[in-house]
Design a protein around this motif. Sequence first.
Motif, short mmCIF file in Angstrom:
data_model
loop_
_atom_site.label_atom_id
_atom_site.label_comp_id
_atom_site.label_asym_id
_atom_site.label_seq_id
_atom_site.Cartn_x
_atom_site.Cartn_y
_atom_site.Cartn_z
N ARG A 192 9.31 -19.84 -16.87
CA ARG A 192 10.26 -19.92 -15.75
C ARG A 192 11.20 -18.71 -15.75
N ASP A 193 11.71 -18.38 -16.94
CA ASP A 193 12.61 -17.21 -17.04
C ASP A 193 11.90 -15.95 -16.57
N GLN A 194 10.67 -15.81 -17.01
CA GLN A 194 9.93 -14.59 -16.67
C GLN A 194 9.71 -14.49 -15.16
N ALA A 195 9.35 -15.62 -14.57
CA ALA A 195 9.14 -15.61 -13.12
C ALA A 195 10.44 -15.28 -12.40
N PHE A 196 11.52 -15.86 -12.88
CA PHE A 196 12.80 -15.62 -12.23
C PHE A 196 13.22 -14.15 -12.35
N VAL A 197 13.14 -13.61 -13.55
CA VAL A 197 13.58 -12.22 -13.75
C VAL A 197 12.74 -11.27 -12.91
N ARG A 198 11.42 -11.52 -12.87
CA ARG A 198 10.54 -10.67 -12.07
C ARG A 198 10.95 -10.73 -10.59
N ALA A 199 11.18 -11.95 -10.11
CA ALA A 199 11.53 -12.11 -8.69
C ALA A 199 12.90 -11.51 -8.39
N ALA A 200 13.84 -11.76 -9.27
CA ALA A 200 15.21 -11.26 -9.03
C ALA A 200 15.23 -9.73 -9.12
N ALA A 201 14.48 -9.18 -10.08
CA ALA A 201 14.47 -7.73 -10.24
C ALA A 201 13.93 -7.05 -8.98
N ASP A 202 12.91 -7.65 -8.37
CA ASP A 202 12.37 -7.04 -7.15
C ASP A 202 13.23 -7.33 -5.93
N ALA A 203 14.07 -8.34 -6.01
CA ALA A 203 15.02 -8.57 -4.91
C ALA A 203 16.14 -7.52 -4.97
N VAL A 204 16.57 -7.21 -6.17
CA VAL A 204 17.66 -6.23 -6.32
C VAL A 204 17.12 -4.81 -6.15
N PHE A 205 15.96 -4.56 -6.74
CA PHE A 205 15.35 -3.22 -6.66
C PHE A 205 13.94 -3.36 -6.07
N PRO A 206 13.84 -3.50 -4.74
CA PRO A 206 12.52 -3.72 -4.12
C PRO A 206 11.65 -2.47 -4.20
N ASP A 219 12.99 -24.00 4.87
CA ASP A 219 12.50 -24.20 3.51
C ASP A 219 13.40 -23.51 2.46
N GLY A 220 14.63 -23.27 2.85
CA GLY A 220 15.53 -22.51 1.98
C GLY A 220 16.00 -23.24 0.74
N PHE A 221 15.66 -24.52 0.63
CA PHE A 221 16.08 -25.28 -0.56
C PHE A 221 15.11 -25.12 -1.73
N ARG A 222 13.98 -24.44 -1.47
CA ARG A 222 13.03 -24.27 -2.58
C ARG A 222 13.67 -23.44 -3.68
N ARG A 223 13.08 -23.57 -4.88
CA ARG A 223 13.65 -22.78 -5.98
C ARG A 223 13.50 -21.29 -5.68
N PHE A 224 14.34 -20.49 -6.33
CA PHE A 224 14.43 -19.07 -6.01
C PHE A 224 13.07 -18.39 -6.05
N THR A 225 12.30 -18.66 -7.08
CA THR A 225 11.03 -17.96 -7.24
C THR A 225 10.00 -18.37 -6.20
N LEU A 245 10.79 -18.70 -3.00
CA LEU A 245 11.24 -18.17 -1.71
C LEU A 245 10.49 -16.88 -1.37
N THR A 246 10.57 -16.49 -0.10
CA THR A 246 10.01 -15.18 0.28
C THR A 246 10.95 -14.08 -0.21
N PRO A 247 10.46 -12.85 -0.33
CA PRO A 247 11.35 -11.76 -0.76
C PRO A 247 12.62 -11.65 0.09
N ALA A 248 12.46 -11.81 1.40
CA ALA A 248 13.65 -11.70 2.27
C ALA A 248 14.65 -12.82 1.97
N GLN A 249 14.12 -14.03 1.72
CA GLN A 249 15.02 -15.15 1.40
C GLN A 249 15.73 -14.92 0.06
N ARG A 250 14.99 -14.38 -0.90
CA ARG A 250 15.60 -14.12 -2.21
C ARG A 250 16.76 -13.13 -2.05
N ALA A 251 16.51 -12.08 -1.29
CA ALA A 251 17.57 -11.09 -1.09
C ALA A 251 18.78 -11.74 -0.42
#
Lengths: 210, 513
Positions: free
Chosen positions: A32-46, A99-105, A107-113
């Motif tokens: 879970r951590d790995q998925a989150f960090v990967r998703a968050a990293a690409d949201a901050v630095f696409p 569908d914005g209540f789904r967990r962060f990982t 979400l679509t990239p635009a939703q994450r941002a």
Amino acid sequence: MLVGIALAVWALVRLALGYPRRDPALRQLSARDQAFVRAAADAVFPPGGALAISGAEAGTLAHVDRYVASLSPRSRVLIRLLFFLLEHATLFFPAPGWDGFRRFTSLTPAQRAAVLEGWGRSPLAVRRTVFQSLRAVLTMAYFANPTVLRAMGLAPLAIESPVVDADLLYPPIGQPRSAVRATPADRERCVPRTPLDPHGPLDPAYREPA
Amino acid sequence: MNDPRAWPGSVRVFADYDRDFRLDADVVVVGSGPCGAVAAYELAAAGKSVVLCEEGPPFTPADYEIDGALSMSRTMREGGLRFTSGTVLPTMQAIALGGGSLVNSAMCNRTPDFRFQEWAEEAELSRTSRAELEPHYDAIAEFLGIAATPDEVQGRRNLLFRDGCKALGYSAESCPRNVVGCRGSGECFTGCRPRAKQSMDISYVPAAIRLGAQVLTSVRVERILASGRRATGVEGRVAAPFTGAPGPSFRVDAKAVVLAAGVVATPLLLQRSGDLANASGQVGEHLQFHPGTSVLGVFPDPVEPVFGATQGYQSLHFLREGFKLETLWAPPGVLAVRMPGLGHPLKQALLDMRFASVFDGIVSCRRSEGRVRERGRSLHPAMRWTFHPDDAAVLGRAIWHMAEIFFAAGARKILPGVAGVPDELHSLAEAEVLRTRRLRPSDIVVASTHVFGTTRMHGDARRGVVDEDLKAHDMDNLYVVDTGVFPRSPAVNPMFTGMALARRSALALAGRV
């Protein structure tokens, strides 16, 4: 009873299921951590743009794992709680869309941002602090990539360390004193002591691969 | 005597400890940061047998990490993630031979006389003035080669600050630093690879070893031993580098104990030693910081900030108003943390960093205080601190003046990093919002590495922990010599004044042991 079971199943699915397999090379972070960090990293630095390399491509995940491994147990828990919080805080601060209540990982990239933007611009100081904490971890990891620093013109310069008295006293950390290799004569070795040239050679670890 | 391995003193590292051990000394000093190192050296120079205990390991250049995050995780307590509750204030305390001097920017400012006068009035002090401490400042300055930062290693980002200040009629001083042969690497915070910074691990500590001091690294003092009004020594465990995993136990019996474990650790040590030296109830109280924040300015031409002294210029112009301005550089990843936004706009903004200079302001708080206590039975602190709105307003003024200086120096935009204010301001007129708006504590992201107050010096034993010789009021031979003894902010960077007070204290103690 049925409601309870349904809630338990929903919680199980939300909290634990559906994550990509954990990279076994990473020692600290869960799937879970790995998925989150990967998703968050690409949201901050696409990917693409002024600095072409994305957060995930920059090896952010591996750096965060290494960083977490270097922390005390308490700090490790705090960092992983931070990831957990942001992964599931969409329950209370949802992303745009039905569908914005789904967990962060999920979400679509635009939703994450949009979710992260919401935390960073929140009128609540505590939410901004949470965002800044995540941004700090990801930014420092992104900047650990030599390609990023070279592209920004901020890679560290090559520097030779002269030998001083202390180098004859202390071994590298974790090694016995017999590991001290410097001798008194090494103190006389000629090492440049002039101001560095900002356009001079880079530290070997940050040079462009041959 | 040319070969350090033949010196009468010694240093032990983690690999040396394979069993419990016990030592005797005239004086045991706990903590090898700037204050403890000076005290150990002066006591050794006075012919006393000295054991210097340090929880962290010695770092060699091979151990430095240029990468900001990894460097912090190795050199800072709790991996650099220590923060206060109340107002969230990240604060860093080093864990290394040499303490904070290994990873600070080497600023050596003398506390101004007006602040000493305030200390004297508030804390009923009669012998703690600028004139009294001047000989101690001078001796340390000579030993460490403290001098103004030369122009050839300032780099453009520092000189822009000077130019902006001059244009506005504000004073700008080249920072005095304990650096000899600076090359302008800007790497003070991750360990000075050119070995120019005279951090304690390469200056005072080797000098103490040369005079016979025994230095124990990777040992965690867990308890001060005492009998009645006398401290009899310390005991603790070996602590593995980075993990802190406990190893063999040790004990040092001594005629006097000198605590220099730092503003956070010293009160914890006293508390877990039976609440020692705390008849006043002041141990751990009055926790104070210099909360600071930075502003980034972007110039039309490349600044090439990778070159230049880490903190080369400062302005003491506003000290009486309660703040100090200075230049700042740090590992780029650390500085970039304060850039606004995310996504492609953030990436575009990051490319501006080559054109950027960073200034910071620190506040001498008058009303922001807190306390430090043990967290459970651990040696980790629970710190509570509240940033008072009046002090936040002072920091707001500091931010405005930094904006002024940037635009006077020719910046094309600034990034103030203040909540509720636009991410970028492109002119002084746009920056006017920083002058007119009273900022709240939560509007500003603050951090601090300057800490004081938790074992304060006071002429009245009921209101302070130590006297003017830094001897605990309640004890005959227990001294506290770190910056926790400051009754209040020194108005400038605290290291040099802490060292001067420690030197005076050590000389007084040498005459008594």
